[in-house]
Structure formats: C-alpha cells, structure tokens
Scaffold this active site. Structure first.
Site, PDB file in Angstrom:
ATOM      1  N   HIS A  62     -27.878 -14.704  31.739  1.00  0.00           N
ATOM      2  CA  HIS A  62     -28.833 -13.675  31.629  1.00  0.00           C
ATOM      3  C   HIS A  62     -29.229 -13.710  30.095  1.00  0.00           C
ATOM      4  CE1 HIS A  62     -28.950 -11.999  35.789  1.00  0.00           C
ATOM      5  NE2 HIS A  62     -27.796 -12.672  35.704  1.00  0.00           N
ATOM      6  N   ASP A 119     -33.231 -11.552  22.874  1.00  0.00           N
ATOM      7  CA  ASP A 119     -32.763 -10.900  24.179  1.00  0.00           C
ATOM      8  C   ASP A 119     -33.140 -11.989  25.218  1.00  0.00           C
ATOM      9  OD1 ASP A 119     -32.386  -9.064  25.943  1.00  0.00           O
ATOM     10  OD2 ASP A 119     -33.570  -7.421  24.983  1.00  0.00           O
TER      11      ASP A 119
HETATM   12  P1  ADQ Z   1     -29.325  -5.818  29.262  1.00  0.00           P
HETATM   13  O1  ADQ Z   1     -29.142  -6.413  27.821  1.00  0.00           O
HETATM   14  O2  ADQ Z   1     -28.865  -4.649  29.726  1.00  0.00           O
HETATM   15  O3  ADQ Z   1     -29.755  -7.072  30.276  1.00  0.00           O
HETATM   16  P2  ADQ Z   1     -32.360  -5.278  29.677  1.00  0.00           P
HETATM   17  O4  ADQ Z   1     -32.970  -6.601  30.412  1.00  0.00           O
HETATM   18  O5  ADQ Z   1     -33.398  -4.585  28.965  1.00  0.00           O
HETATM   19  O6  ADQ Z   1     -30.887  -5.297  29.030  1.00  0.00           O
HETATM   20  O7  ADQ Z   1     -32.022  -4.279  31.081  1.00  0.00           O
HETATM   21  C1  ADQ Z   1     -31.614  -3.007  30.874  1.00  0.00           C
HETATM   22  C2  ADQ Z   1     -31.745  -2.222  32.048  1.00  0.00           C
HETATM   23  O8  ADQ Z   1     -30.874  -0.993  31.926  1.00  0.00           O
HETATM   24  C3  ADQ Z   1     -33.102  -2.045  32.455  1.00  0.00           C
HETATM   25  O9  ADQ Z   1     -33.313  -1.811  33.827  1.00  0.00           O
HETATM   26  C4  ADQ Z   1     -33.369  -0.504  32.016  1.00  0.00           C
HETATM   27  O10 ADQ Z   1     -34.202   0.376  32.563  1.00  0.00           O
HETATM   28  C5  ADQ Z   1     -31.808  -0.019  31.908  1.00  0.00           C
HETATM   29  N1  ADQ Z   1     -31.862   1.106  30.826  1.00  0.00           N
HETATM   30  C6  ADQ Z   1     -31.919   0.798  29.404  1.00  0.00           C
HETATM   31  N2  ADQ Z   1     -31.730   1.838  28.882  1.00  0.00           N
HETATM   32  C7  ADQ Z   1     -31.354   2.892  29.788  1.00  0.00           C
HETATM   33  C8  ADQ Z   1     -30.877   4.125  29.609  1.00  0.00           C
HETATM   34  N3  ADQ Z   1     -31.143   4.691  28.570  1.00  0.00           N
HETATM   35  N4  ADQ Z   1     -30.734   4.965  30.477  1.00  0.00           N
HETATM   36  C9  ADQ Z   1     -30.853   4.195  31.909  1.00  0.00           C
HETATM   37  N5  ADQ Z   1     -31.056   2.928  32.157  1.00  0.00           N
HETATM   38  C10 ADQ Z   1     -31.385   2.091  31.185  1.00  0.00           C
HETATM   39  C11 ADQ Z   1     -29.165  -8.505  30.210  1.00  0.00           C
HETATM   40  C12 ADQ Z   1     -29.832  -9.319  29.141  1.00  0.00           C
HETATM   41  C13 ADQ Z   1     -31.370  -9.336  29.355  1.00  0.00           C
HETATM   42  C14 ADQ Z   1     -31.950  -9.548  30.786  1.00  0.00           C
HETATM   43  C15 ADQ Z   1     -30.981  -8.759  31.655  1.00  0.00           C
HETATM   44  C16 ADQ Z   1     -31.404  -9.200  33.047  1.00  0.00           C
HETATM   45  O11 ADQ Z   1     -29.315  -8.906  27.968  1.00  0.00           O
HETATM   46  O12 ADQ Z   1     -32.077  -9.848  28.224  1.00  0.00           O
HETATM   47  O13 ADQ Z   1     -33.258  -9.288  30.848  1.00  0.00           O
HETATM   48  O14 ADQ Z   1     -29.535  -9.128  31.562  1.00  0.00           O
HETATM   49  O15 ADQ Z   1     -31.257 -10.677  33.158  1.00  0.00           O
END
Ligand code: ADQ
Length: 453
Positions: A159, A355
């Site tokens: 990921h 990311d």
């Molecule tokens: P993450 O690093 O966790 O994921 P991201 O892809 O942005 O990053 O996903 C975060 C998730 O958490 C989103 O669905 C978002 O809505 C939720 N979220 C973020 N902030 C929040 C908050 N304050 N309260 C509640 N929910 C919140 C890892 C990798 C990424 C990759 C994903 C999926 O680092 O690059 O996109 O896995 O493969």
C-alpha cells in the site's frame, strides 16, 4: 470456488463503529463487500504474554467474513511492529533514510512473527483458497507459508511506495526480503513508478519475470462515499461547522498524524498564503483533522510537538479576537462526518511528501456537489497524482507554490472548478476499491492457470 483469504497486520474489529483512520482497512472493507466468502487473518491489536508455543487464533464470523486474529507478545509488538515495520520499513519506503533506525534484533523479531503468522494460518487454509497478503509488515509471509508446504496461489499488495534499488539497498537485510518476496505469484503496487522500482530490486536479486510485478492503483467506493457526504451535509456536525464559518471559505485537510503526510510543510504553505495574500485575513479558515497515529514511536511524538508549536506560532501571529486561521483536531472524526466536512469545504488540501496512493484526495472529489464543487490542491508526490492530474498539483516542499495554489483555489470561478472536478470525478469513478480488488485478483487467478498449464 475457494475463499479469499486476506492477511494484513491489523484486522479491523467488525463491532467497532468508528474504525481507526487507515487506508488499508477502508480499501479492503469496500472491496470485500462483493466477495461470496472470506477469511481475514492477522494481529488482533492486543498484546499478551506468551504461554509457550504459538497463540491460538480467535475466530469471529460476521456476515460473509470470518475474522481470525492472534495477539502479539510485548516483545514481538516492539520488535516486529514498532521497530522493524514502523521505524525501519516505513521511513525507508517513504524515502526518509535518515529516519531509519536499523537493529538486527528487530529484523529477527520481524521474521519470527511472520513465521508464527504462517504457522497459525496454515491449518485454517483450504485447498481452493486464494491468499492475498497486504503491506510491508508481511513481506516474508509468502515464503514462510511456502516453507510449510502451502501451494495455494499467494498474492501480495504493497500500500505504500517502493523506493528504487539505490535507496532500498541501504537496508542491511534488503537481499533477504527481496528473495523472500519471490515466493509470491503476483506482487501489486500502487503506481508505475513503484512497479519499476520493485522490479529493479527483484531483478538485482535474480528474478527474471517482470509480469509478476503489477501497478494496480487502489480507489474508494465513490458512490457510497458520495451518499455519505450528502447525508452528513444535512446533519448537526456540518451545520455547526457551517454556522461557525459565517459564509466564509473553508480549507480542509485530514490525515493520520504522520511525517509522510507533509503537515509541517503544509502549515508553512498556509502561512505563506497569509503573508503574501492578506486579503484572506479574517475570511479563510483552515481545518486540519489529524488523529494521533503510532503515538508510541518517538518520531511521531516529536512530530506532534513540532506541529503544536508551528500551529501555535501561526495562530498567535495572525489570529484576531474573532478569527482563528487554523483549527486543529488530533481526535479522529467519524468517516461519515468527515465526508460532510469535505463537501462543505471549498478547498481540499492534500500534500504528502510521499504517499502510496492517498485515499483522502479521492474521497474529497467523491464528496463534492457536482453543481458547485470545491478545488483540490494535491502533492505531485502522492501516488494519486498521476490519476488526478486535473487537481492543482504542487511540490509539497515549496511553501510558495502551496500558497499560490491555495490562492488560485480560493478565487477560482465556478466553471473552472466544475471543469476540473468533472475530469477528477471520471478518474475517481473509474478506479475504485472494487476495480482494484477485481483487477488484482484476476491477475492472481491468471498466474495460477499459467503455472498449472
Ligand atoms: P494511509 O496512510 O492511512 O493509508 P490514506 O490513503 O489517505 O492514508 O487513507 C486514510 C483513510 O483514513 C482515509 O479513508 C481517510 O478518510 C481516513 N481518515 C484520515 N483522516 C481521518 C480522520 N481525521 N478521521 C477519520 N478518518 C480519517 C495507506 C497508505 C496510502 C494508501 C492507503 C490505501 O499510506 O498511501 O492510499 O494505505 O492503500
């Protein structure tokens, strides 16, 4: 037909209403809805002292999914999870070699936990099952299963980004990891750049078949997320937020509190906006939701302190008695409420330094009102950038570029916003959690047929 067996470090608790903020669990939960039956195996999130031997898995069936979890001992949690996964692999894969804190004992703990997972999982497997392993915590798991005689197809999806060989080889056990990874039938990563990097590394370690490395970008479920956003938009939280803004514009950011998300740089970009474009004073509000993540890792504690200081400094310098430029929450906000906040916000600000993908960028797009959408400011170093090229792309290290993009986003005419959003929306609807899982699994099934042909 066999089951889909998912293996990931953390397994979500199906009874918890508010899941922790994390992209993997969210992407998979969306994808699992279409599977007839599946097993999800991994760490329970709890720690328990060993009673000798391997822990017995706890099994819990909810609908079509059986969750099988094991606890970790405190020593395993520290060596495998905190140190090797989050203190070594995470910074390395996000191109932050200087933050990598290698220790050989942690590497051994990491290998031991992967082997323990394989031993506990093996008796739960059935002949037709297809195994899908997720993320950097589990690079050696496929090989550990093969050593126990498992012949089912095993795929792996990463990921987070995968760095080039010139960087990855700084890891003392790089060669061991790359050799173990060759046990997987298919290895998926988020972008073409990651695929090239991984392939280059595997090739150095003797692999000759590039077709086993594939770029398979993850997405969200845009239809259900859009519905959540519309529903939450009429709810009490969004109403409170809207009323507090008095019709003035809102910029929103939502990220786990992680150094890869570029929060410090983003705040400095917003500060540049306030310095260079004073017409926004007393009008614009920037709401950053950043729930604390990995709080037990030193680097994350330092980051939190640094952000507190930066925000305090900016607010202290620019605030008026009736205006606060940055509102900052380190609590998680329920995902549905967040969807409503995205819909209300005029600008989505997503500027990671690196990311894998970044689901927040896609969620922001899916949450918009098609008649009056907001603008997305996006780091060109996010895995989502090649797909979301109609966003206002910025270099997250350049505070002036962030300031200019924010100014443009805040002043952009509705037709321009609509034109950009239409193009972004097509992309978000084309690549979803569903297409991601379907495409990856199709490749995994195909590899099985090619092998047995
Ligand atoms: P993450 O690093 O966790 O994921 P991201 O892809 O942005 O990053 O996903 C975060 C998730 O958490 C989103 O669905 C978002 O809505 C939720 N979220 C973020 N902030 C929040 C908050 N304050 N309260 C509640 N929910 C919140 C890892 C990798 C990424 C990759 C994903 C999926 O680092 O690059 O996109 O896995 O493969």
């Amino acid at each position: 037909m066999g089951r889909l067996v998912i293996v990931s470090n953390r397994v979500p608790d199906p009874r918890e209403r508010n899941q922790p903020a994390g992209g993997l669990a969210i992407g998979l939960a969306d994808a699992l809805r279409t599977e007839p039956s599946s097993l999800w195996f991994g760490w329970s999130g709890h720690q328990a002292e060993s009673r000798g031997g391997d822990p017995a898995p706890s099994l819990d069936t909810h609908g079509k999914v059986t969750y099988a979890t094991v606890p970790l001992t405190p020593a395993q949690h520290r060596g495998y999870y905190q140190k090797f996964s989050n203190g070594i692999l995470w910074p390395l894969c996000h191109y932050r070699l200087g933050l990598m804190d290698y220790g050989r004992a942690d590497w051994h703990q990491y290998l031991d936990v992967n082997r323990m997972f394989a031993r506990v999982l093996k008796p739960l497997l059935k002949p037709g099952d297809v195994i899908w392993v997720h993320d950097y915590h589990l690079f050696p798991l496929g090989q550990a299963l093969r050593e126990l005689g498992v012949t089912n197809p095993i795929g792996f999806f990463l990921h987070i980004p995968f760095p080039p060989w010139s960087l990855f080889r700084a890891l003392p056990c790089a060669a061991d990891i790359l050799r173990d990874m060759q046990a997987y039938d298919v290895m998926g990563v988020q972008t073409e750049e990651d695929a090239q990097n991984l392939w280059e590394c595997l090739h150095v370690e003797g692999m000759n078949d590039p077709s086993r490395v594939v770029a398979c970008p993850i997405g969200i479920d845009p239809v259900s997320f859009g519905e959540d956003a519309r529903e939450a938009f009429g709810g009490p939280e969004v109403r409170r937020l809207r009323e507090s803004l008095h019709d003035e514009p809102l910029i929103i950011g939502a990220d786990r509190l992680d150094y890869s998300k570029g929060l410090e740089e983003r705040f400095l970009g917003y500060e540049r906006l306030l310095i260079r474009y004073p017409e926004h004073h007393r009008h614009v509000t920037y709401l950053q939701v950043a729930p604390v993540s990995r709080g037990e890792v030193e680097e994350y504690r330092l980051l939190r302190r640094q952000l507190d200081e930066t925000i305090g400094r900016i607010n202290g310098a620019f605030a008026e008695y009736d205006w606060t430029p940055i509102r900052y929450l380190t609590r998680p906000v329920p995902r549905q409420t967040l969807a409503g906040f995205y819909r209300l916000a005029d600008v989505g600000l997503v500027t990671p330094l690196r990311d894998g993908m970044n689901l927040v960028a896609k969620e922001y797009v899916a949450a918009q009102d098609p008649e009056d959408p907001g603008a997305l400011v996006l780091s060109h170093l996010a895995g989502a950038a090649p797909e979301l090229s109609e966003a206002l792309l910025v270099n997250p290290h350049d505070a002036d570029e962030i300031a200019d993009a924010l100014h443009l986003a805040l002043t952009m005419k509705r037709e321009d916003r609509k034109k950009r959003w239409d193009a972004l929306n097509v992309e978000v609807r084309n690549t979803t959690a569903g297409t991601w899982a379907r495409d990856f699994l199709a490749m995994l099934y195909k590899s099985q047929k090619t092998e047995s042909a």
